[in-house]
Design a protein around this motif. Structure first.
Motif, PDB file in Angstrom:
ATOM      1  N   ASP A 277       0.846  -1.193   0.000  1.00 38.55           N
ATOM      2  CA  ASP A 277       0.000   0.000   0.000  1.00 38.55           C
ATOM      3  C   ASP A 277       0.883   1.245   0.000  1.00 38.55           C
ATOM      4  N   ASP A 278       1.381   1.594  -1.203  1.00 39.23           N
ATOM      5  CA  ASP A 278       2.294   2.725  -1.374  1.00 39.23           C
ATOM      6  C   ASP A 278       3.483   2.601  -0.410  1.00 39.23           C
ATOM      7  N   VAL A 279       4.228   1.531  -0.596  1.00 39.76           N
ATOM      8  CA  VAL A 279       5.344   1.194   0.284  1.00 39.76           C
ATOM      9  C   VAL A 279       6.625   1.847  -0.231  1.00 39.76           C
ATOM     10  N   PHE A 280       7.348   2.476   0.675  1.00 45.85           N
ATOM     11  CA  PHE A 280       8.622   3.120   0.323  1.00 45.85           C
ATOM     12  C   PHE A 280       9.757   2.111   0.433  1.00 45.85           C
ATOM     13  N   ILE A 281      10.625   2.096  -0.603  1.00 42.58           N
ATOM     14  CA  ILE A 281      11.799   1.216  -0.631  1.00 42.58           C
ATOM     15  C   ILE A 281      13.037   2.089  -0.827  1.00 42.58           C
ATOM     16  N   PRO A 282      13.939   2.134   0.139  1.00 42.11           N
ATOM     17  CA  PRO A 282      15.161   2.931  -0.040  1.00 42.11           C
ATOM     18  C   PRO A 282      16.039   2.334  -1.135  1.00 42.11           C
ATOM     19  N   TRP A 283      16.841   3.176  -1.794  1.00 41.80           N
ATOM     20  CA  TRP A 283      17.674   2.719  -2.903  1.00 41.80           C
ATOM     21  C   TRP A 283      18.604   1.582  -2.499  1.00 41.80           C
ATOM     22  N   GLN A 284      19.035   1.558  -1.249  1.00 41.90           N
ATOM     23  CA  GLN A 284      19.971   0.519  -0.811  1.00 41.90           C
ATOM     24  C   GLN A 284      19.366  -0.883  -0.887  1.00 41.90           C
ATOM     25  N   ARG A 285      18.032  -0.959  -1.009  1.00 39.55           N
ATOM     26  CA  ARG A 285      17.354  -2.252  -1.041  1.00 39.55           C
ATOM     27  C   ARG A 285      16.776  -2.572  -2.423  1.00 39.55           C
ATOM     28  N   VAL A 286      17.208  -1.844  -3.429  1.00 42.09           N
ATOM     29  CA  VAL A 286      16.776  -2.105  -4.805  1.00 42.09           C
ATOM     30  C   VAL A 286      17.948  -2.736  -5.558  1.00 42.09           C
ATOM     31  N   PHE A 287      17.651  -3.779  -6.362  1.00 44.23           N
ATOM     32  CA  PHE A 287      18.703  -4.517  -7.058  1.00 44.23           C
ATOM     33  C   PHE A 287      18.588  -4.462  -8.577  1.00 44.23           C
ATOM     34  N   LEU A 288      17.389  -4.250  -9.104  1.00 45.02           N
ATOM     35  CA  LEU A 288      17.203  -4.238 -10.555  1.00 45.02           C
ATOM     36  C   LEU A 288      15.922  -3.470 -10.868  1.00 45.02           C
ATOM     37  N   MET A 289      15.969  -2.699 -11.967  1.00 45.29           N
ATOM     38  CA  MET A 289      14.795  -1.943 -12.387  1.00 45.29           C
ATOM     39  C   MET A 289      14.740  -1.853 -13.914  1.00 45.29           C
ATOM     40  N   HIS A 290      13.509  -1.905 -14.464  1.00 44.06           N
ATOM     41  CA  HIS A 290      13.222  -1.499 -15.837  1.00 44.06           C
ATOM     42  C   HIS A 290      13.953  -2.295 -16.917  1.00 44.06           C
ATOM     43  N   ASP A 291      14.339  -3.524 -16.631  1.00 41.84           N
ATOM     44  CA  ASP A 291      15.061  -4.309 -17.637  1.00 41.84           C
ATOM     45  C   ASP A 291      14.544  -5.746 -17.618  1.00 41.84           C
ATOM     46  N   GLY A 292      13.502  -6.019 -18.410  1.00 38.44           N
ATOM     47  CA  GLY A 292      12.908  -7.340 -18.457  1.00 38.44           C
ATOM     48  C   GLY A 292      13.860  -8.427 -18.922  1.00 38.44           C
ATOM     49  N   PRO A 293      14.595  -8.218 -20.015  1.00 39.49           N
ATOM     50  CA  PRO A 293      15.544  -9.256 -20.451  1.00 39.49           C
ATOM     51  C   PRO A 293      16.595  -9.592 -19.396  1.00 39.49           C
ATOM     52  N   LEU A 294      17.099  -8.589 -18.681  1.00 37.45           N
ATOM     53  CA  LEU A 294      18.072  -8.854 -17.625  1.00 37.45           C
ATOM     54  C   LEU A 294      17.421  -9.634 -16.485  1.00 37.45           C
TER      55      LEU A 294
END
Length: 497
Positions: A277-294
């Motif tokens: 429900d509109d959850v905030f994720i800090p950048w330190q906990r993100v590993f991959l974005m916007h790349d389906g083939p990857l």
């Protein structure tokens, strides 16, 4: 650490604050963190004491204590060179074949001590994090810092021995439509900020979610179309993150009528829907974005060690079927019948094939570009497991027959008035008492009759992904060039008469 990633301030803190391999008490305390767990319309304040969860929590705590037992301490843990802290071998990064074999021994300890019934044992997801670490360079290529995030997250999990769930599936709203038609059918990024991102949506089925410390979400390869980049996202979050709601399914192994459910009581690992429900994720906990083939490439790269753990579990689950079926046959005097021996022999062949497959994945190991030794990964292993498991359940039902339906409860066995009738009409063959026979059949019922057994079978069939898709992918990836070439050469001239 042998890669090019420098130790961050976050890692330096872990080297002094991490407590290493969990104990049962630390595990229980870690679950009392204010997470938002819902069951039957009620918010659960403490999963460690609620009757729907307590049996499994207690069993998991016992398993964590095994890591510190005299007989299994060196099998299940190792001393980290950087800190001197004893860590779980579930998080060991195998750089040699011997270290891969150490991971096998650790997984075997987890799975043997759970009869193969705990599909989402902490060992499974720990090995996904090993794969995430191995994929760090490719993640760094997706966006600067994401590779370091993967290294940091492995450290965070290993030094605290975290229990994880994963969230992969999307809501089943209208599968004839895509997320481009209805964005609520996928978890999506709704805002990018300087300090992180905000996501909205849902994921299913997060097995073990109410009893885990964190959730790792990492599939999203199905959203590889150009217009759906906001749906491609890998990240990790603590289960008590604000805005994260955990909706649990109906618990299994009801005790209301006094019938024992020995497997369900200890190994109902829960399956949950997660609402973001509109959850905030800090950048330190993100590993991959916007790349389906990857993401699609990564899905294959990060799972070999988890698949290894899963097949060790599968082998133990099949052994449990065989053992219970053998005792059921003995208890009713049919183990000498030719057709029963044939059925038990078929079950034995499944156990042996499962063992050989596990050994084969280890024997055909490779060294990854990330520097780790990985067992070979093939969809064929998963497809075989998914399809054969139901046959084992069917054979157990055939051998046990109607006896699975009619067994006395413990209260029945304790009744002075009923006891003479039970001992006369419900005892077993060759002097087996009614108590022992009833308990054997309760095991059979848990495995092949009630809701727990059916849930386990559905899990076995689905948790490696869609069987049809896996078969199609296996066919297309299998190198047939030499075989096809030889056959074409044979038919290029008249065949010998």
């Amino acid at each position: 650490m042998t890669d090019t990633y420098a130790k961050t301030q976050f890692e330096q803190v872990l080297l002094t604050s991490g407590l290493g391999a969990l104990t049962g008490e630390r595990y229980k305390e870690s679950l009392r963190d204010g997470r938002e767990v819902w069951l039957n319309g009620e918010r659960i304040e403490d999963v460690t004491v609620h009757p729907a969860f307590k049996g499994t929590v207690d069993r998991l705590a016992e398993l964590y204590d095994l890591q510190h037992s005299e007989g299994l301490r060196d099998v299940m843990t190792y001393v980290d060179e950087d800190s001197g802290i004893r860590l779980s071998k579930s998080y060991l990064l195998p750089r040699t074949l011997d270290e891969l074999k150490e991971k096998y021994a650790n997984s075997h300890a987890w799975m043997q001590n759970t009869w193969g019934q705990l599909g989402r044992s902490p060992d499974y997801m720990a090995n996904v994090v090993v794969g995430l670490y191995d994929f760090r360079d490719e993640l760094e290529g997706n966006r600067e810092g994401f590779g370091q995030n993967a290294v940091d997250y492995w450290k965070h999990c290993a030094y605290n021995d975290l229990a994880l769930t994963h969230a992969l599936g999307d809501p089943q709203i209208d599968r004839s439509k895509s997320v481009l038609d209805d964005p609520d059918q996928g978890l999506r990024i709704i805002e990018e900020r300087e300090d992180g991102i905000v996501v909205r949506g849902a994921k299913q089925l997060a097995t073990l979610a109410p009893l885990s410390n964190e959730v790792l979400s990492y599939l999203s390869a199905s959203f590889a179309v150009r217009e759906a980049e906001e749906f491609v996202l890998w990240f990790a979050l603590p289960m008590n993150t604000p805005g994260l709601k955990i909706l649990c399914r109906e618990p299994l192994g009801d005790h209301e009528w006094g019938h024992g459910h020995p497997f369900a009581r200890q190994y109902d690992e829960q399956d949950s829907m997660l609402f973001f429900d509109d959850v905030f994720i800090p950048w330190q906990r993100v590993f991959l974005m916007h790349d389906g083939p990857l993401a699609l490439t990564g899905l294959r790269r990060i799972t070999p060690w988890a698949g290894y753990s899963s097949h060790i579990r599968f082998e133990q689950r099949m052994k449990t079927y065989l053992g219970v079926a053998s005792l059921v046959a003995d208890s009713i005097g049919v183990s000498g019948f030719r057709n029963i021996q044939e059925q038990l022999g078929e079950m034995t062949s499944v156990v042996e094939i499962a063992r050989f497959l596990t050994l084969a994945t280890e024997a055909q190991h490779t060294t990854t570009s990330g520097g780790l030794v990985a067992p070979v990964s093939s969809p064929a292993v998963g497809v075989y497991s998914a399809n054969i498991s139901g046959r084992m359940q069917e054979i157990l039902r055939r051998i046990a027959a109607s006896g699975m339906l009619m067994q006395p409860s413990q209260a029945d066995l304790d009744s002075e008035e009923l006891r003479p009738f039970l001992e006369k009409y419900m005892k077993g063959a060759d002097g087996m008492g009614v108590d022992e026979k009833a308990r054997i059949f309760r095991l059979a019922w848990d495995l092949a009759g009630d809701g727990f057994g059916q849930r386990q079978e559905l899990y076995e069939f689905l948790h490696r992904g869609d069987v049809t898709r896996n078969l199609i992918g296996l066919y297309h990836r299998y190198d047939k060039s030499d075989l096809i070439g030889r056959i074409k050469t044979m038919v290029s001239a008249p065949l010998p008469e």
